[in-house]
Design an enzyme around this catalytic site. Structure first.
Site, PDB file in Angstrom:
ATOM      1  N   TYR A 129       0.517  -1.515  -0.625  1.00 20.12           N
ATOM      2  CA  TYR A 129      -0.553   0.021   0.173  1.00 20.12           C
ATOM      3  C   TYR A 129       0.730   1.608   0.163  1.00 20.12           C
ATOM      4  CZ  TYR A 129      -4.370  -2.048   0.276  1.00 20.12           C
ATOM      5  OH  TYR A 129      -5.643  -3.134   0.614  1.00 20.12           O
ATOM      6  N   GLU A 171       2.068   6.663  -6.929  1.00 18.63           N
ATOM      7  CA  GLU A 171       1.083   7.649  -7.403  1.00 18.63           C
ATOM      8  C   GLU A 171       1.258   8.814  -7.635  1.00 18.63           C
ATOM      9  OE1 GLU A 171      -3.117   6.182  -6.137  1.00 18.63           O
ATOM     10  OE2 GLU A 171      -2.767   4.068  -5.826  1.00 18.63           O
TER      11      GLU A 171
END
Length: 223
Positions: free
Chosen positions: A145, A152
């Site tokens: 994660y 991103e």
């Protein structure tokens, strides 16, 4: 009534099992394509271009998951919408950033996460869940994660100069609608939104991890 309810539950179960199996296969195909590309080329440059059609198809179809998979609609909705945003409005629309190393970061994180997650759903629905799959589902995310989010954010950051220079997706005044929109500042706001949103998703998964792997009773506090 009970016969109808039984039929409905059976249909939903078959639908969920079918979807998770298909989605799991999709992400395995994508993983194989990524590994094959890197083994043949020896570089990440050109990787996104080689798998972009498959990725866009898979990730867009993930919108169906919000209604099909029996999990938190809010958590799934945020995750799916953020990925569609990354796929279509960032990497698809801003081609100069497609060879950034940060793109590989989130691609690898997404792929491993989804293979693990859909494997967990599939075996759970079949009532034959191997312990390793359960363990992987609630441990891999601890690293994946943050890696995915870092990829991103770095990709969006890399896109900022191009967006500012070209003014893409921006609406300038004056215009007949008398409205303005600056995509550059929208991306800055999007990056800032990760600060409150990511911890919520991450700590939700940590609570689920304690509940599933260690049998802790988690009491959710009312907001």
């Amino acid at each position: 009534f009970f016969s109808y309810l039984s039929f409905f539950l059976l249909r939903q179960g078959l639908c969920c099992t079918g979807w998770t199996t298909v989605a799991q296969t999709w992400w395995l195909v994508l993983a194989i394509a990524m590994v094959r590309f890197y083994m043949e080329k020896g570089t990440h440059r050109g990787l996104y271009k080689s798998i972009q059609k498959t990725l866009k198809f898979f990730q867009t179809f993930a919108l169906l998951e919000v209604r099909i998979i029996p999990t938190s609609v809010l958590v799934t909705g945020v995750q799916v919408s953020s990925r569609i945003f990354m796929v279509w409005l960032i990497t698809h629309s801003i081609k100069p950033i497609q060879n950034e190393e940060s793109v590989v970061l989130f691609l690898v994180a997404w792929t491993v996460t989804e293979i693990t997650r859909y494997s967990f759903y599939t075996f759970s629905l079949l009532d034959h869940l191997p312990y390793f799959i359960k363990w992987a589902r609630y441990n891999f995310f601890i690293i994946l994660y943050p890696v995915g989010v870092a990829g991103e954010l770095l990709t969006i950051y890399a896109a900022l100069p191009y967006v500012k220079k070209t003014g893409m997706f921006s609406i300038r005044l004056p215009n007949k609608y008398n409205v303005s929109f600056d995509y550059y500042y929208f991306l800055l706001i999007t990056m800032a939104s990760y600060i409150p949103l990511f911890p919520q998703l991450y700590f939700h998964m940590l609570r689920q991890r304690r509940k599933v792997l260690h049998g802790e009773v988690i009491v959710e506090k009312d907001d």
